[in-house]
Design a protein around this motif. Structure first.
Motif, mmCIF file in Angstrom:
data_model
loop_
_atom_site.group_PDB
_atom_site.id
_atom_site.type_symbol
_atom_site.label_atom_id
_atom_site.label_comp_id
_atom_site.label_asym_id
_atom_site.label_seq_id
_atom_site.Cartn_x
_atom_site.Cartn_y
_atom_site.Cartn_z
ATOM 1 N N HIS A 250 -10.527 7.482 8.123
ATOM 2 C CA HIS A 250 -11.189 6.474 7.295
ATOM 3 C C HIS A 250 -10.954 6.720 5.809
ATOM 4 C CE1 HIS A 250 -14.071 5.486 10.851
ATOM 5 N NE2 HIS A 250 -12.933 4.828 10.923
ATOM 6 N N ILE A 251 -10.846 7.981 5.398
ATOM 7 C CA ILE A 251 -10.513 8.265 3.997
ATOM 8 C C ILE A 251 -9.159 7.634 3.651
ATOM 9 C CG2 ILE A 251 -9.846 10.090 2.383
ATOM 10 C CD1 ILE A 251 -11.957 11.869 3.898
ATOM 11 N N GLN A 252 -8.174 7.858 4.507
ATOM 12 C CA GLN A 252 -6.845 7.322 4.232
ATOM 13 C C GLN A 252 -6.824 5.798 4.295
ATOM 14 O OE1 GLN A 252 -3.435 10.036 5.658
ATOM 15 N NE2 GLN A 252 -5.103 10.488 7.098
ATOM 16 N N GLN A 253 -7.595 5.212 5.189
ATOM 17 C CA GLN A 253 -7.680 3.755 5.239
ATOM 18 C C GLN A 253 -8.280 3.205 3.952
ATOM 19 O OE1 GLN A 253 -9.902 2.711 8.757
ATOM 20 N NE2 GLN A 253 -8.255 3.300 10.150
ATOM 21 N N ALA A 254 -9.345 3.845 3.456
ATOM 22 C CA ALA A 254 -9.975 3.378 2.228
ATOM 23 C C ALA A 254 -9.048 3.541 1.030
ATOM 24 C CB ALA A 254 -11.288 4.134 1.999
ATOM 25 N N VAL A 255 -8.309 4.651 0.993
ATOM 26 C CA VAL A 255 -7.370 4.896 -0.107
ATOM 27 C C VAL A 255 -6.277 3.829 -0.127
ATOM 28 C CG1 VAL A 255 -5.556 6.457 -0.913
ATOM 29 C CG2 VAL A 255 -7.814 7.361 -0.316
ATOM 30 N N GLN A 256 -5.705 3.542 1.025
ATOM 31 C CA GLN A 256 -4.644 2.541 1.062
ATOM 32 C C GLN A 256 -5.190 1.140 0.785
ATOM 33 O OE1 GLN A 256 -1.624 3.370 0.945
ATOM 34 N NE2 GLN A 256 -1.810 5.534 1.539
ATOM 35 N N HIS B 89 -20.084 4.261 5.843
ATOM 36 C CA HIS B 89 -18.814 3.765 5.325
ATOM 37 C C HIS B 89 -18.211 4.766 4.343
ATOM 38 C CE1 HIS B 89 -21.863 1.827 2.537
ATOM 39 N NE2 HIS B 89 -21.178 2.602 1.728
ATOM 40 N N THR B 90 -16.964 4.486 3.979
ATOM 41 C CA THR B 90 -16.213 5.280 3.006
ATOM 42 C C THR B 90 -15.693 4.334 1.936
ATOM 43 O OG1 THR B 90 -15.502 6.828 4.730
ATOM 44 C CG2 THR B 90 -14.240 6.816 2.675
ATOM 45 N N ARG B 91 -15.900 4.695 0.673
ATOM 46 C CA ARG B 91 -15.405 3.884 -0.432
ATOM 47 C C ARG B 91 -14.437 4.719 -1.265
ATOM 48 N NH1 ARG B 91 -19.967 2.162 -4.055
ATOM 49 N NH2 ARG B 91 -20.627 4.321 -3.712
ATOM 50 N N ALA B 92 -13.366 4.110 -1.694
ATOM 51 C CA ALA B 92 -12.364 4.785 -2.517
ATOM 52 C C ALA B 92 -12.080 3.939 -3.749
ATOM 53 C CB ALA B 92 -11.084 5.016 -1.727
ATOM 54 N N ARG B 93 -11.970 4.604 -4.899
ATOM 55 C CA ARG B 93 -11.598 3.927 -6.149
ATOM 56 C C ARG B 93 -10.349 4.599 -6.697
ATOM 57 N NH1 ARG B 93 -16.399 3.858 -9.432
ATOM 58 N NH2 ARG B 93 -16.927 2.006 -8.206
ATOM 59 N N LEU B 94 -9.350 3.793 -7.000
ATOM 60 C CA LEU B 94 -8.068 4.276 -7.493
ATOM 61 C C LEU B 94 -8.035 4.182 -9.011
ATOM 62 C CD1 LEU B 94 -5.143 5.163 -6.677
ATOM 63 C CD2 LEU B 94 -4.561 2.721 -6.686
ATOM 64 N N PHE B 95 -7.628 5.288 -9.646
ATOM 65 C CA PHE B 95 -7.530 5.354 -11.100
ATOM 66 C C PHE B 95 -6.099 5.718 -11.500
ATOM 67 C CE2 PHE B 95 -11.822 6.578 -9.935
ATOM 68 C CZ PHE B 95 -12.644 5.938 -10.855
ATOM 69 N N ASP B 96 -5.700 5.272 -12.704
ATOM 70 C CA ASP B 96 -4.440 5.761 -13.245
ATOM 71 C C ASP B 96 -4.682 7.063 -13.999
ATOM 72 O OD1 ASP B 96 -5.498 5.098 -15.757
ATOM 73 O OD2 ASP B 96 -4.292 3.279 -15.971
ATOM 74 N N ALA B 97 -3.625 7.609 -14.592
ATOM 75 C CA ALA B 97 -3.747 8.897 -15.262
ATOM 76 C C ALA B 97 -4.680 8.848 -16.457
ATOM 77 C CB ALA B 97 -2.372 9.387 -15.696
ATOM 78 N N GLY B 98 -4.945 7.659 -16.980
ATOM 79 C CA GLY B 98 -5.871 7.510 -18.095
ATOM 80 C C GLY B 98 -7.294 7.240 -17.665
ATOM 81 N N ALA B 99 -7.583 7.401 -16.360
ATOM 82 C CA ALA B 99 -8.915 7.194 -15.781
ATOM 83 C C ALA B 99 -9.352 5.740 -15.839
ATOM 84 C CB ALA B 99 -9.953 8.091 -16.456
ATOM 85 N N HIS B 100 -8.394 4.803 -15.854
ATOM 86 C CA HIS B 100 -8.703 3.383 -15.775
ATOM 87 C C HIS B 100 -8.724 2.971 -14.302
ATOM 88 C CE1 HIS B 100 -6.588 3.800 -19.769
ATOM 89 N NE2 HIS B 100 -7.790 3.350 -20.124
ATOM 90 N N ALA B 101 -9.800 2.320 -13.886
ATOM 91 C CA ALA B 101 -9.922 1.904 -12.493
ATOM 92 C C ALA B 101 -8.925 0.794 -12.190
ATOM 93 C CB ALA B 101 -11.343 1.438 -12.204
ATOM 94 N N LEU B 102 -8.224 0.930 -11.050
ATOM 95 C CA LEU B 102 -7.200 -0.037 -10.660
ATOM 96 C C LEU B 102 -7.611 -0.885 -9.461
ATOM 97 C CD1 LEU B 102 -4.070 2.311 -10.914
ATOM 98 C CD2 LEU B 102 -4.962 0.741 -12.652
ATOM 99 N N GLY B 103 -8.359 -0.301 -8.545
ATOM 100 C CA GLY B 103 -8.740 -1.032 -7.342
ATOM 101 C C GLY B 103 -9.661 -0.202 -6.473
#
Length: 323
Positions: A82-88, A49-63
């Motif tokens: 799959h990278i793009q699917q995980a990111v979205q 699998h592929t896992r993606a974690r989204l951060f803001d500019a302050g390195a706070h995790a968003l999703g």
């Protein structure tokens, strides 16, 4: 905009100063200014699998989001899909609309990225992320597990690899040679061994018990069945047989023998990257976690809890690569 790749890399060497990651940056064409980077993304991609974690500019995790495998050895097109699917998926989890890659920085820790040719091809296929940093999943894993400080990491899931990050910044790697002729102690390695045992059982070369019967029940009882299955099998498909080995360890000595052999292979990797046994060690991956009680007492004594995961390590990779 067009992409500029940064890095000509030599082959991975053991116990050497770390070579820089593969990097790419979009540069403006004509009079178009670059878009500001609003989001930072850490990705952990393996053979399952592929896992993606989204951060803001302050390195706070968003999703966070997840998709299918992105190990480079399974195909570049699949990896980027799959990278793009995980990111979205991570963007949706954060309550955002579709993420614009041109406004996003992407840190990738991918299985197979220790192969320079595969890594270079992956970066060249960047679908438009403003900044991209790529390393192997063991590198981002050890960066996340020890928060950038010295330590060792053993990954055993679909594949296997060990990496040590020394106090002087040097790295030492063992394993990671791929499922075809390496990845000892991994899920794919165990699955191949289980199938080999079932084949030998059909020949009369191995005494058979519950493990061989479980393989035959799943794949078919004839030589034709086994040959047809393995003709279509790749890394993930072989790894899907590994749970059978664990399930039958108490009822079939052959299954326990395979698990013991996996433990020895993985301990050999750890010893190769940290011969003195001086570094704290983190285990990662489903196979490593299930085998943990069977590791030797000296190795278990060095185990520590991870301070972060490979997605955190991928963010750290981004932060240090694009200061």
């Amino acid at each position: 905009m067009h992409m500029v790749g940064i890095r000509v890399v030599s082959e991975m060497q053991h116990a050497t100063p770390p070579s820089p990651p593969f990097l790419a940056r979009l540069t403006p064409t004509g009079d178009s200014p670059p878009l500001p980077v609003h989001f930072w993304i850490g990705v952990d991609g393996g053979g399952t699998h592929t896992r993606a974690r989204l951060f803001d500019a302050g390195a706070h995790a968003l999703g966070e989001g997840q998709a299918g495998p992105s190990a480079l050895g399974q195909g570049l097109e699949q990896a980027w899909e799959h990278i793009q699917q995980a990111v979205q998926a991570a963007a949706r989890a954060a309550g955002l609309g579709p993420l614009n890659p041109a406004e996003s920085a992407l840190g990738l820790g991918l299985s197979g990225a220790n192969n320079p040719a595969l890594a270079a091809a992956c970066v060249a296929a960047n679908p438009g992320f403003a900044q991209l940093a790529l390393e192997g999943d063991a590198v981002t894993g050890v960066l996340g597990a020890h928060a950038g400080r010295p330590g060792a990491l053993l990954i055993a899931g679909t594949g296997s690899i060990a990496l040590a990050h020394g106090a002087d910044g040097s790295r030492r790697q063992a394993g990671g040679w791929g499922w075809l002729n390496g990845d000892e102690g991994s899920g794919a390695w165990l699955g191949k061994a289980a199938l080999r045992h079932a084949q030998r059982g059909l020949d009369g070369r191995d005494a058979t018990g519950t493990l061989a019967r479980a393989v035959w029940a799943l794949l078919g009882p004839s030589a034709e069945d086994l040959l047809a299955w393995q003709a279509q099998a790749g890394q993930a498909r072989f790894a899907s047989l590994a749970p059978l080995v664990f399930e039958h360890a108490e009822s079939d000595p052959k299954a326990q023998q395979l698990l013991s052999a996996a433990v020895q292979q993985l301990e050999d990797m750890v010893h190769a990257v940290d011969p003195e046994g001086a570094l704290p060690l983190v285990l990662s991956g489903s196979v490593a976690q299930r085998l943990a009680p069977q590791f030797s007492a000296p190795l278990r004594a060095r185990l520590v809890n991870a301070q972060g995961d490979a997605m955190d390590g991928a963010l750290r990779l981004l932060q240090t690569s694009f200061k």
